[in-house]
Design a protein around this motif. Sequence first.
Motif, PDB file in Angstrom:
ATOM      1  N   LYS A  46     -11.650  -5.204  12.058  1.00  0.00           N
ATOM      2  CA  LYS A  46     -11.083  -6.388  13.203  1.00  0.00           C
ATOM      3  C   LYS A  46      -9.796  -7.043  12.597  1.00  0.00           C
ATOM      4  N   PRO A  73      -2.061  -6.667   7.260  1.00  0.00           N
ATOM      5  CA  PRO A  73      -1.147  -5.516   7.336  1.00  0.00           C
ATOM      6  C   PRO A  73      -1.565  -4.174   7.876  1.00  0.00           C
ATOM      7  N   LEU A  75      -3.045  -0.416   7.671  1.00  0.00           N
ATOM      8  CA  LEU A  75      -3.505   0.330   6.572  1.00  0.00           C
ATOM      9  C   LEU A  75      -2.837   1.797   6.636  1.00  0.00           C
ATOM     10  N   VAL A  78      -1.676   3.652   3.274  1.00  0.00           N
ATOM     11  CA  VAL A  78      -2.221   2.597   2.394  1.00  0.00           C
ATOM     12  C   VAL A  78      -2.501   3.134   1.174  1.00  0.00           C
ATOM     13  N   SER A  85       4.057  -3.969   0.555  1.00  0.00           N
ATOM     14  CA  SER A  85       5.125  -3.618   0.945  1.00  0.00           C
ATOM     15  C   SER A  85       5.210  -3.076   2.172  1.00  0.00           C
ATOM     16  N   TYR A  89       5.607  -7.415   7.250  1.00  0.00           N
ATOM     17  CA  TYR A  89       4.377  -8.136   7.493  1.00  0.00           C
ATOM     18  C   TYR A  89       4.482  -9.523   6.601  1.00  0.00           C
ATOM     19  N   TYR A  91       3.218 -11.299   4.055  1.00  0.00           N
ATOM     20  CA  TYR A  91       2.340 -11.416   3.032  1.00  0.00           C
ATOM     21  C   TYR A  91       2.233 -13.016   2.442  1.00  0.00           C
ATOM     22  N   SER A  92       0.991 -13.356   1.670  1.00  0.00           N
ATOM     23  CA  SER A  92       0.919 -14.537   1.388  1.00  0.00           C
ATOM     24  C   SER A  92       1.618 -14.568   0.198  1.00  0.00           C
ATOM     25  N   LEU A 109      -7.887  -0.904  -5.342  1.00  0.00           N
ATOM     26  CA  LEU A 109      -8.739  -1.085  -4.416  1.00  0.00           C
ATOM     27  C   LEU A 109     -10.203  -1.387  -4.435  1.00  0.00           C
ATOM     28  N   THR A 124      -4.628 -14.172   1.451  1.00  0.00           N
ATOM     29  CA  THR A 124      -5.230 -14.541   2.779  1.00  0.00           C
ATOM     30  C   THR A 124      -6.180 -13.670   3.251  1.00  0.00           C
ATOM     31  N   MET A 125      -6.598 -12.783   2.277  1.00  0.00           N
ATOM     32  CA  MET A 125      -7.905 -11.616   2.704  1.00  0.00           C
ATOM     33  C   MET A 125      -8.877 -12.202   1.730  1.00  0.00           C
ATOM     34  N   MET A 129     -17.410  -6.961  -1.258  1.00  0.00           N
ATOM     35  CA  MET A 129     -18.310  -5.986  -0.880  1.00  0.00           C
ATOM     36  C   MET A 129     -19.001  -5.704  -2.270  1.00  0.00           C
ATOM     37  N   LEU A 142      -9.840   5.866   3.134  1.00  0.00           N
ATOM     38  CA  LEU A 142      -8.524   5.737   3.056  1.00  0.00           C
ATOM     39  C   LEU A 142      -7.587   6.799   2.635  1.00  0.00           C
TER      40      LEU A 142
END
Length: 150
Positions: A46, A73, A75, A78, A85, A89, A91-92, A109, A124-125, A129, A142
Amino acid sequence: MSVSITKATLRAALAGALIVGWVNLGGSALADDEAARELYLKTCSKCHGRVAGDVSLRPEDLLVYVVTMPLGPPLRNVYGRPAGSFGTYPYSEAMKEIATGWKWDEEALDLWFTSSQDMIRGSTMFLKMKKAEERKTIIDYLKKYAPYEG
Ligand code: HEC
């Protein structure tokens, strides 16, 4: 020459097709990919859209294109990419400050998915999990479909 197709022949052919289909899915990498894709679609797409390397096209995937708000951004590429990078985008500040050339490998990750705010406070993410198994599934996904290619 005429071939007579009886109901019994049809039934046998159909049963054969079903068995082949079942064997193809059962226990193969395809079934694993399918589960990983589901998890990715549910948890990440999303904000990040689809992973470009995964070319499966299903109705659900098309829906993702339509409902994605590109908050994060892209992925693609990624796995192994230097943090913060992706092109233009925005980035914060927190991400820009901490992204000093290190790359998104398994360890990074895993920390990020465990709690993005604990890893990079002010990013900002926002994601937590809890299940190690699910984090691993996404990481493997990924790795396979979004490897860094320079
Ligand atoms: C609610 C939206 C949202 C969700 C859900 C989300 N992300 Fe993000 N993601 C972001 C944003 C926004 C950033 C940029 C963070 C920043 O600049 O601080 C980001 C950044 C990232 C980065 C860093 C990329 C780079 O170029 O350095 C990775 C990797 C990432 N997300 C992976 C994921 C994965 C995988 C999932 C699912 C398990 C996920 N994200 C779920 C919004 C989200």
